[in-house]
Structure formats: C-alpha cells, structure tokens
Write an enzyme that holds these catalytic residues in place. Structure first.
Site, PDB file in Angstrom:
ATOM      1  N   CYS A  51       0.834  -1.204   0.000  1.00  0.00           N
ATOM      2  CA  CYS A  51       0.000   0.000   0.000  1.00  0.00           C
ATOM      3  C   CYS A  51       0.870   1.255   0.000  1.00  0.00           C
ATOM      4  O   CYS A  51       2.093   1.198   0.066  1.00  0.00           O
ATOM      5  CB  CYS A  51      -0.905  -0.006   1.219  1.00  0.00           C
ATOM      6  SG  CYS A  51      -0.002   0.152   2.775  1.00  0.00           S
ATOM      7  N   ALA A  54       3.142   1.641   2.912  1.00  0.00           N
ATOM      8  CA  ALA A  54       4.321   0.766   2.800  1.00  0.00           C
ATOM      9  C   ALA A  54       5.411   1.445   1.975  1.00  0.00           C
ATOM     10  O   ALA A  54       6.597   1.369   2.309  1.00  0.00           O
ATOM     11  CB  ALA A  54       3.930  -0.568   2.170  1.00  0.00           C
ATOM     12  N   ARG A  85      11.111  -4.982   5.623  1.00  0.00           N
ATOM     13  CA  ARG A  85      12.108  -4.599   4.613  1.00  0.00           C
ATOM     14  C   ARG A  85      13.474  -4.745   5.260  1.00  0.00           C
ATOM     15  O   ARG A  85      13.650  -4.456   6.437  1.00  0.00           O
ATOM     16  CB  ARG A  85      11.847  -3.152   4.211  1.00  0.00           C
ATOM     17  CG  ARG A  85      12.927  -2.521   3.327  1.00  0.00           C
ATOM     18  CD  ARG A  85      12.740  -2.807   1.905  1.00  0.00           C
ATOM     19  NE  ARG A  85      12.986  -1.767   0.927  1.00  0.00           N
ATOM     20  CZ  ARG A  85      13.425  -0.561   1.083  1.00  0.00           C
ATOM     21  NH1 ARG A  85      13.633  -0.050   2.252  1.00  0.00           N
ATOM     22  NH2 ARG A  85      13.617   0.216   0.056  1.00  0.00           N
ATOM     23  N   HIS A 182       6.024   6.351  -2.403  1.00  0.00           N
ATOM     24  CA  HIS A 182       7.346   6.863  -2.788  1.00  0.00           C
ATOM     25  C   HIS A 182       7.232   8.352  -3.084  1.00  0.00           C
ATOM     26  O   HIS A 182       8.050   9.155  -2.646  1.00  0.00           O
ATOM     27  CB  HIS A 182       7.866   6.198  -4.068  1.00  0.00           C
ATOM     28  CG  HIS A 182       8.025   4.707  -3.995  1.00  0.00           C
ATOM     29  ND1 HIS A 182       7.903   3.910  -5.098  1.00  0.00           N
ATOM     30  CD2 HIS A 182       8.299   3.880  -2.956  1.00  0.00           C
ATOM     31  CE1 HIS A 182       8.109   2.648  -4.752  1.00  0.00           C
ATOM     32  NE2 HIS A 182       8.350   2.601  -3.459  1.00  0.00           N
TER      33      HIS A 182
END
Ligand code: CFM
Length: 530
Positions: A51, A54, A85, A182
């Site tokens: 998502c 994330a 991660r 991002h």
C-alpha cells in the site's frame, strides 16, 4: 496461440478486458510496446503489491537511521511494517532507531474522538526517551478517514521540542500501490529536509549522492566501496543507510546517481531544478552494467585522474572475480529465468543474468509506471486518472544561494547523446522478441507462466516464493536476497552467481512433482462470471 493469449485464456470477459493491456509479448528484440501500468488492481485477484503507507514509511523513509518514524494508526499497520524490509544501517553517532517499531496504537475510542492528542503524547515520549533530531509521522488509512491534522501536530512538535518534525499523509488507500507512497515521501523530504543544511560544496572532490539505493543485503555499502576506491566522495546513499543529518546537506553534491528510478525520480528532478544537480541513471547490478555506469560517471567529470583510476579499479575488481565467475557462467549458461519485482529490479537483474548466460523469458513489475517499461519519453503521454491525481505534485524553484552547475550546458547536451544523463530508456529495450512482461502480476498468472515456460529459476518476492518452490522451481528473493548479498558491483555479482548456482543445482527439485503434471489444477473461469 501465443503464450500471452494462453495466459489470458482463463479469464472471464471483464477481467480479460482489464488484464490484456497489462501483459505484453514483445514482437521484436528491444522494441518497446505500449503497456498499461500504475492502475488499480482487479479486486479479488491476489496481487503482490503493497500500500501507499508501505511505500512511504517502509521503503523510502524506513532506512533513515537517526529518525524516529511514528506510525500514526492501529498497531497492526505498525507491527506489520516492522522489519519487513531489510533496512541495514550503521550509525556512528549511536542514533540508530530502525530496530524499533513506533506506533500510536489507535484504539476504537481514538478513532471516534480523534487521535491528535495521542500522537502528541507519542512524540513527547519518543523525544524524552530517544532525543532524535527528527521525528516523522506516517498516517495509515483510518487517520485520513477521521481527519486528524497531522501537519498541525508536526508544527506543534517543532516549536515545542525544537526538533525537525515532518508529517506524511501516506494513508494506504491514497494510491493504487506503494508507488504513491514513494512520491509522497519524496515530496516531504524535498520540502522539509533536502538542502536545509548549511554545508558548503567540497570543491574538487567529485562529490556524489546515490539515489534510489536502499542497501538491501549491503548493496549500498559495496557500491560505495567501489566508488570511493576510484576517488569519489560518496555523500549520501538515499536512503539505504541514510540519515536525516546527512540528507540535509545533500544539495552540495556534484552529481546524483539514480539506481531505482521508480522510487526516487521525483527527488532527482526536483534537486536538478532547485540546486542545479544533474542526474545520471546507473545500474550497479551486473558486471557489464557496473562497468558502463562507472565509465559514464567518469565521462561526466572528465578528470584524467578519475578516468585512469576508473579503469584501474574495473580491471582489479574484475580480476578478483574472473576465475570463479568463469566456473558459474559455464554452469549457468543456457538456463532460463523469470523475474518479478517491484519497480526497478527486474530490469537491473536481467543485466546480471545476461552476464551469466541466463536468458530471462518472463518478467514483470508490481507497481512500475509505463516509463520503467517503455522509457521516459512516454511520460508526457501518460494519462492521469482519479487515483493518480490524488497525489500532490509539488513545484520547486531555483535556490539562488545554493544553485550551481558543474558542467557547462553545451557539454551537458553533448553528453546527453552519449550517456544516460537525465534519461531512462526502460526495460523493454533490453528484452528479446517473444519474452513476456506482466504488469501487476497476480498469483494465478505466476503459476501459469511457470507452467508454460518452466524456467530453471524464478526470482521474486516473499508472497509468491512458496508457490514457486511447490511447483518444483528454485526461487531466490530479489527483495530481501533471502538474507544473502550484497549483489551489487563485482563482488556482489559473484555472490549472486553462487546463490543462483546453488539454488538451481540443489538436488531437491528432482524430488518434487509439480501439481499440474498429474492433475488439472484449475477449472472454470477466473473472475466470477460464467
Ligand atoms: Fe525501487 Fe527498491 Fe524496487 Fe521499490 Fe520495493 Fe525493494 Fe523492490 Mo521490494 S525501492 S522499486 S518499493 S528497487 S522494497 S529496495 S525490492 S519492491 S524492485
């Protein structure tokens, strides 16, 4: 029937209509074809995407080791994103908070009455316990729905504790995948942190930032080692092993290298506009690609000492692995592979597989945009839909005090024709005719391509890894490297060759019988229609 048609064959009409434009079988070697990407997944299909939260909290902000990043939301969001991660960091100043999971643990009553008070309390507690110079707040879905004003809380924290505090409205639903996150993280870092330091340029030192390198398996460390050997000053790795203190001064770099174009192209472009820093698309995965990248960086600086040292380091690093690489290449030549990753690695790793004589027959991305497949020249033609318009586009302007150009514009134009300066050519140009590319691949398609192509190895992620293994095909994760690595540059290529060789030659695969060999595994149509 073409393989692409076979892949779509079982879909009901409505799903077929959606999926057909996400699957491309190249007609000619290296000639891009249009693909549909960065659009909403079909509900009900098991896809591998994450998502927006994330992408923001986990991917871009996650590795910043001196920052306390608070997940403002229910504990499930924070806990699930904790340690998923492989963020690796070394902190000389002792400020390393990435091992912690900070969350406001929103409960039902907080959702009803609002969570700002709880968030303030969490920041206060974090400041008291950890004394960070910077706190970041990342919202998850419920926060956007109840309308907590996290920006106002960040302003409060700044003045109350005299720290930097940046709030990211990165609720999971804000985009169709982590790609939106991002973008939101890039915007926040650019608005509040990048260039906020007062360092002055280190003249004559050839200072560089590596953007879009997240240090998975120590890749960032290995790449920095090679660059430093040549004589570059590596200022910041964004954001693998990065820090708030470091990126404040990232504006003094002479050149930005871009590894993962998808996650950080926004910062690369904005730093160019604001500070004049040129960016160069590089790839340190694969021997040929590492050599190309190192030579292109040297061409940019055009310093005879650096150019000579570049060749010396290439020769030396290559000599150190040549013998072992020869062995692995002999064992791996002629093998075939599938690669499915997030938004940049499928392209990068095809180069390394080429070095080893392995042909990539199927590939794809979870959340790339059309430019990752077809090249940046398609950007002006990308149609925005309601989902994309959700994400703020910020505009930056020239910072008169900090703006500087390293090479004159005439030479810039000249170089632009020769090297990947402010350019990304995309993955299709490096793929062969007949190969299949799947955007936003799902579990059904993964199983189907394995059945059709029977690759010798399948590189992917944790969500599909076990499906692949159960089909009797070795799998290596290209997100976490299955706790191995580094895979970058020369030594890294050798690690990758060793791991791939061990995976393919493990005798276990001969003992497994794939389910489709004995029974029909699927009846009817996918998509809930007749
Ligand atoms: Fe960039 Fe990444 Fe990737 Fe990515 Fe990722 Fe990753 Fe990836 Mo997993 S930033 S797009 S959101 S290279 S976490 S380090 S491996 S999906 S291909």
């Amino acid at each position: 029937m073409q393989e692409r048609d076979k892949l779509l064959d079982k879909y009901a009409a409505k799903v077929f209509k959606n999926r057909k434009d996400h699957i491309v079988q190249l007609e000619q070697d290296g000639v891009p074809q249009e693909i549909t990407a960065n659009s909403r997944s079909v509900p009900g299909l098991m896809v591998n995407r994450g998502c927006c939260y994330a992408g923001c909290k986990g991917v871009v902000l996650g590795p910043l080791h001196d920052v306390v990043t608070i997940t403002h939301g229910p504990i499930g969001c924070g806990f699930y994103s904790w340690g998923t991660r492989r963020n690796k960091a070394k902190a000389e100043d002792g400020r390393n908070f990435i091992q912690y999971c900070f969350s406001t643990d929103m409960q039902e009553s907080d959702i009803v009455f609002g969570g700002e008070k709880k968030l303030k309390q969490a920041i206060e507690e974090a400041v008291e316990l950890f004394h960070p110079a910077c706190v970041m707040i990342c919202s998850t879905c419920p926060i956007g729905l109840i309308g907590d004003d996290i920006q106002a809380v960040a302003d409060w924290a700044k003045t109350t504790f005299d720290i930097q505090c940046v709030a990211f409205s990165c609720e999971g639903y804000r985009g169709v995948s982590q790609s939106a996150g991002h973008h939101i993280a890039n915007n926040g870092l650019m608005k509040h942190i990048i260039g906020s330091g007062d360092a002055v340029p280190h003249y004559g030192k050839h200072t560089i930032n590596i953007l879009g390198e997240y240090n998975i398996g120590g890749d960032g460390w290995e790449t920095s080692r090679v660059l430093k050997r040549i004589g570059y000053e590596v200022l910041n790795v964004f954001t693998g092993d990065g820090s708030y203190e470091g990126i404040k001064d990232s504006h003094i770099a002479d050149l930005n290298l871009v590894m993962c174009h998808r996650s950080i192209n926004y910062i690369a472009e904005m730093m160019k506009t604001k500070f004049g820093i040129d960016w160069l698309k590089v790839n340190f995965i694969g021997i040929e690609e590492t050599i190309r990248s190192l030579r292109e960086i040297a061409m940019y600086f055009d310093d005879p000492i650096i150019t000579a040292k570049t060749e010396e380091v290439i020769a030396d690093e290559y000599a150190a692995i040549a013998g072992d690489m020869g062995f692995y290449k002999e064992k791996l030549t002629g093998k075939t592979a599938g690669i499915f990753t997030g938004g940049s690695r499928t392209h990068h790793y095809q180069a390394l597989l080429n070095d080893l004589g392995i042909k990539t027959v199927i590939g794809g991305y979870e959340f790339a945009h059309r430019d990752e497949y077809e090249g940046r020249e398609v950007i002006p033609n990308i149609k925005l839909d309601a989902d994309n318009k959700n994400i703020e586009e910020i505009t930056v302007s020239k910072d008169e005090a900090k703006y500087r150009l390293i090479i004159d514009r005439e030479r810039f134009e000249e170089l632009k024709d020769k090297i990947e300066l402010e350019e990304y050519k995309g993955m299709f140009r490096d793929m062969g005719a007949g190969t299949i590319t799947v955007d936003d691949f799902n579990h059904y398609e993964t199983e189907k391509v394995i059945e059709m192509f029977k690759p010798d190895i399948f590189y992917s992620g944790i969500k599909d890894k076990y499906v692949i293994l159960k089909a009797g095909i070795p799998s290596r994760q290209l997100h976490s490297y299955d706790y191995s690595g580094p895979y970058s540059c020369f030594q890294g290529a050798l690690n990758f060759a060793r791991d791939s060789y061990m995976a393919i030659y493990a005798p276990a695969w001969g003992l497994i019988s794939a389910p489709w060999k004995t029974t029909s595994t699927l009846m009817g149509k996918i998509g809930g229609e007749k």
